[in-house]
Design an enzyme around this catalytic site. Structure first.
Site, PDB file in Angstrom:
ATOM      1  N   THR A 176       4.816  -1.169   2.436  1.00 21.97           N
ATOM      2  CA  THR A 176       5.896  -1.869   3.144  1.00 21.97           C
ATOM      3  C   THR A 176       5.298  -3.079   3.853  1.00 21.97           C
ATOM      4  O   THR A 176       4.500  -2.921   4.781  1.00 21.97           O
ATOM      5  CB  THR A 176       6.566  -0.945   4.188  1.00 21.97           C
ATOM      6  OG1 THR A 176       7.025   0.232   3.535  1.00 21.97           O
ATOM      7  CG2 THR A 176       7.738  -1.644   4.856  1.00 21.97           C
ATOM      8  N   LYS A 235      13.818  -2.971   2.117  1.00 19.71           N
ATOM      9  CA  LYS A 235      13.080  -1.873   2.763  1.00 19.71           C
ATOM     10  C   LYS A 235      13.154  -2.001   4.294  1.00 19.71           C
ATOM     11  O   LYS A 235      13.323  -1.016   5.010  1.00 19.71           O
ATOM     12  CB  LYS A 235      11.624  -1.902   2.265  1.00 19.71           C
ATOM     13  CG  LYS A 235      10.669  -0.981   2.986  1.00 19.71           C
ATOM     14  CD  LYS A 235      10.995   0.484   2.807  1.00 19.71           C
ATOM     15  CE  LYS A 235      10.060   1.343   3.641  1.00 19.71           C
ATOM     16  NZ  LYS A 235      10.555   2.701   3.814  1.00 19.71           N
ATOM     17  N   LYS A 258       5.438  -1.144  12.962  1.00 20.98           N
ATOM     18  CA  LYS A 258       5.166  -2.302  12.091  1.00 20.98           C
ATOM     19  C   LYS A 258       6.452  -2.725  11.371  1.00 20.98           C
ATOM     20  O   LYS A 258       6.781  -3.912  11.294  1.00 20.98           O
ATOM     21  CB  LYS A 258       4.061  -1.913  11.102  1.00 20.98           C
ATOM     22  CG  LYS A 258       3.732  -2.903  10.017  1.00 20.98           C
ATOM     23  CD  LYS A 258       4.250  -2.499   8.639  1.00 20.98           C
ATOM     24  CE  LYS A 258       3.862  -1.134   8.143  1.00 20.98           C
ATOM     25  NZ  LYS A 258       4.431  -0.744   6.852  1.00 20.98           N
TER      26      LYS A 258
HETATM   27  P1  NAP Z   1      -1.497   6.104   5.838  1.00 24.19           P
HETATM   28  O1  NAP Z   1      -1.504   7.559   5.609  1.00 24.19           O
HETATM   29  O2  NAP Z   1      -1.834   5.561   7.167  1.00 24.19           O
HETATM   30  O3  NAP Z   1      -2.452   5.427   4.722  1.00 24.19           O
HETATM   31  C1  NAP Z   1      -2.704   4.056   4.775  1.00 24.19           C
HETATM   32  C2  NAP Z   1      -3.633   3.633   3.655  1.00 24.19           C
HETATM   33  O4  NAP Z   1      -4.027   2.258   3.914  1.00 24.19           O
HETATM   34  C3  NAP Z   1      -4.926   4.443   3.584  1.00 24.19           C
HETATM   35  O5  NAP Z   1      -5.351   4.504   2.244  1.00 24.19           O
HETATM   36  C4  NAP Z   1      -5.884   3.589   4.410  1.00 24.19           C
HETATM   37  O6  NAP Z   1      -7.237   3.773   4.078  1.00 24.19           O
HETATM   38  C5  NAP Z   1      -5.459   2.210   3.984  1.00 24.19           C
HETATM   39  N1  NAP Z   1      -5.877   1.187   4.928  1.00 24.19           N
HETATM   40  C6  NAP Z   1      -5.472   1.018   6.208  1.00 24.19           C
HETATM   41  N2  NAP Z   1      -6.085  -0.041   6.769  1.00 24.19           N
HETATM   42  C7  NAP Z   1      -6.923  -0.538   5.804  1.00 24.19           C
HETATM   43  C8  NAP Z   1      -7.817  -1.622   5.786  1.00 24.19           C
HETATM   44  N3  NAP Z   1      -7.991  -2.406   6.841  1.00 24.19           N
HETATM   45  N4  NAP Z   1      -8.526  -1.842   4.628  1.00 24.19           N
HETATM   46  C9  NAP Z   1      -8.350  -1.038   3.554  1.00 24.19           C
HETATM   47  N5  NAP Z   1      -7.506   0.005   3.519  1.00 24.19           N
HETATM   48  C10 NAP Z   1      -6.799   0.253   4.640  1.00 24.19           C
HETATM   49  O7  NAP Z   1      -0.068   5.468   5.482  1.00 24.19           O
HETATM   50  P2  NAP Z   1       1.126   6.057   4.594  1.00 24.19           P
HETATM   51  O8  NAP Z   1       1.997   6.869   5.466  1.00 24.19           O
HETATM   52  O9  NAP Z   1       0.606   6.612   3.328  1.00 24.19           O
HETATM   53  O10 NAP Z   1       1.935   4.692   4.327  1.00 24.19           O
HETATM   54  C11 NAP Z   1       1.503   3.750   3.365  1.00 24.19           C
HETATM   55  C12 NAP Z   1       2.574   2.658   3.278  1.00 24.19           C
HETATM   56  O11 NAP Z   1       3.821   3.243   2.894  1.00 24.19           O
HETATM   57  C13 NAP Z   1       2.840   1.922   4.602  1.00 24.19           C
HETATM   58  O12 NAP Z   1       3.115   0.574   4.313  1.00 24.19           O
HETATM   59  C14 NAP Z   1       4.072   2.626   5.159  1.00 24.19           C
HETATM   60  O13 NAP Z   1       4.821   1.795   6.004  1.00 24.19           O
HETATM   61  C15 NAP Z   1       4.807   2.958   3.875  1.00 24.19           C
HETATM   62  N6  NAP Z   1       5.701   4.137   3.940  1.00 24.19           N
HETATM   63  C16 NAP Z   1       5.283   5.282   4.555  1.00 24.19           C
HETATM   64  C17 NAP Z   1       6.134   6.375   4.590  1.00 24.19           C
HETATM   65  C18 NAP Z   1       5.746   7.663   5.263  1.00 24.19           C
HETATM   66  O14 NAP Z   1       6.664   8.468   5.530  1.00 24.19           O
HETATM   67  N7  NAP Z   1       4.488   7.937   5.533  1.00 24.19           N
HETATM   68  C19 NAP Z   1       7.402   6.296   3.994  1.00 24.19           C
HETATM   69  C20 NAP Z   1       7.767   5.118   3.354  1.00 24.19           C
HETATM   70  C21 NAP Z   1       6.912   4.045   3.320  1.00 24.19           C
HETATM   71  P3  NAP Z   1      -8.127   4.891   4.879  1.00 24.19           P
HETATM   72  O15 NAP Z   1      -7.815   6.182   4.234  1.00 24.19           O
HETATM   73  O16 NAP Z   1      -9.520   4.431   4.680  1.00 24.19           O
HETATM   74  O17 NAP Z   1      -7.703   4.826   6.320  1.00 24.19           O
END
Ligand code: NAP
Length: 287
Positions: A95, A170, A239
């Site tokens: 997102t 989104k 965010k």
């Molecule tokens: P998450 O668990 O926090 O995972 C984030 C990912 O981004 C991890 O692979 C993390 O790597 C990586 N990352 C963060 N900072 C980084 C950096 N500086 N350099 C390289 N890699 C980095 O997030 P998530 O919940 O899976 O969400 C992922 C996306 O989907 C986001 O944009 C979120 O808004 C969206 N989303 C989430 C949900 C939900 O319910 N969780 C639903 C819909 C959409 P590390 O493992 O090394 O930290």
């Protein structure tokens, strides 16, 4: 088809596992390499950089935390773009804001590759169950090629037009979701403060016009107001509010309630709740 997957967080891990179970050839990369191990044990190959991922795959999917993380894995000598060649596909499911997506499309096109933004609706459980809503926009040819892949991650998949339309959709979706969740937190707080039975309020809500799966899933947790393990981390929701407000400013559309709710989420962040679920905002409301 060889599929690369960068970003094995809450969502990315579950989505990549579903692609593996569906029989695709999967290569993964994640900043924290330890998160690749469960996927590797299920048969995924592991690349040592986003560039290597793009070099060995036909389609590279990224599921990153935020626009900064997208840029970090996309750009530079070891980034995804460096590994793209003519005809490959870059599918960003993170997102992000419109400008980030448009820049990703431009960089991919400069290499002769195709780009699709495809942010998702749904959280940890829909990601595990492959029932996400996928909002796609960008190169329609890549949409057609990657549809069989997206169908293994989501149940509702929409093509919305040119790059940027999915990012906008989104953000509009998430401000509605966040507003509804915040109203639920306040309703339960008021019920509790008034000596009402919160379980009964949830029952009343569930039998009326605002009955929805999110209230059913998160209602009991908010009523208890104690533990909020992350399904959708609060820092990511803040965010999304920030990006929605920026889009609103660009379009001249005031968002009265969202601006206030954003202040609430900023407070929750400053209280150290960023890695909790976004429902943890209840802890701030009931203070
Ligand atoms: P998450 O668990 O926090 O995972 C984030 C990912 O981004 C991890 O692979 C993390 O790597 C990586 N990352 C963060 N900072 C980084 C950096 N500086 N350099 C390289 N890699 C980095 O997030 P998530 O919940 O899976 O969400 C992922 C996306 O989907 C986001 O944009 C979120 O808004 C969206 N989303 C989430 C949900 C939900 O319910 N969780 C639903 C819909 C959409 P590390 O493992 O090394 O930290």
């Amino acid at each position: 088809m060889n599929i690369g997957f960068a970003g094995l967080g809450i969502m990315g891990s579950a989505m990549a596992i579903n692609l593996l179970k569906a029989g695709f050839n999967i290569t993964v990369w994640n900043r924290s390499a330890n998160k690749c191990a469960p996927l590797a044990s299920m048969g995924a190959a592991v690349a040592d950089s986003p560039r290597a991922l793009a070099e060995r795959c036909d389609i590279v999917i990224a599921m990153m935390a935020n626009p900064q993380a997208v840029q970090l894995v996309r750009d530079g000598k070891d980034g995804i773009i460096a590994g793209l060649t003519k005809g490959k596909g870059y599918l960003d499911m993170s997102t992000v804001d419109v400008a980030t997506s448009i820049e990703s499309a431009r960089l991919a096109h400069d290499k002769g590759a195709l780009f699709l933004e495809a942010p998702v609706g749904g959280s940890r459980k829909p990601a595990e169950d492959a029932t996400l809503t996928i909002m796609a926009a960008g190169d329609q040819a890549l949409y057609e090629t990657s549809l069989p892949v997206m169908e293994k991650m989501g149940k509702k998949i929409m093509f919305l037009g040119e790059t940027g339309q999915a990012a906008r959709m989104k953000l509009a979706n998430n401000l509605v979701m966040c507003g509804a969740l915040t109203a639920l937190c306040e309703g339960l707080a008021l019920a509790s403060a008034s000596g009402l039975n919160t379980a009964q309020l949830l029952e009343v809500l569930d039998s009326g016009a605002v009955s929805n799966p999110m209230f059913r899933l998160k209602g009991p947790q908010i009523a208890a107001n104690k533990e909020f393990p992350a399904a959708f981390p609060l820092k990511h929701m803040q965010k999304d509010l920030r990006l929605a407000l920026r889009l609103a400013e660009e379009t001249g559309q005031p968002l009265f309630a969202t601006a206030t709710i954003n202040e609430l989420y900023k407070t929750a962040l400053s209280e150290g709740l960023g890695d909790s679920d976004f429902a943890a905002v209840s802890l701030i409301i009931r203070k």
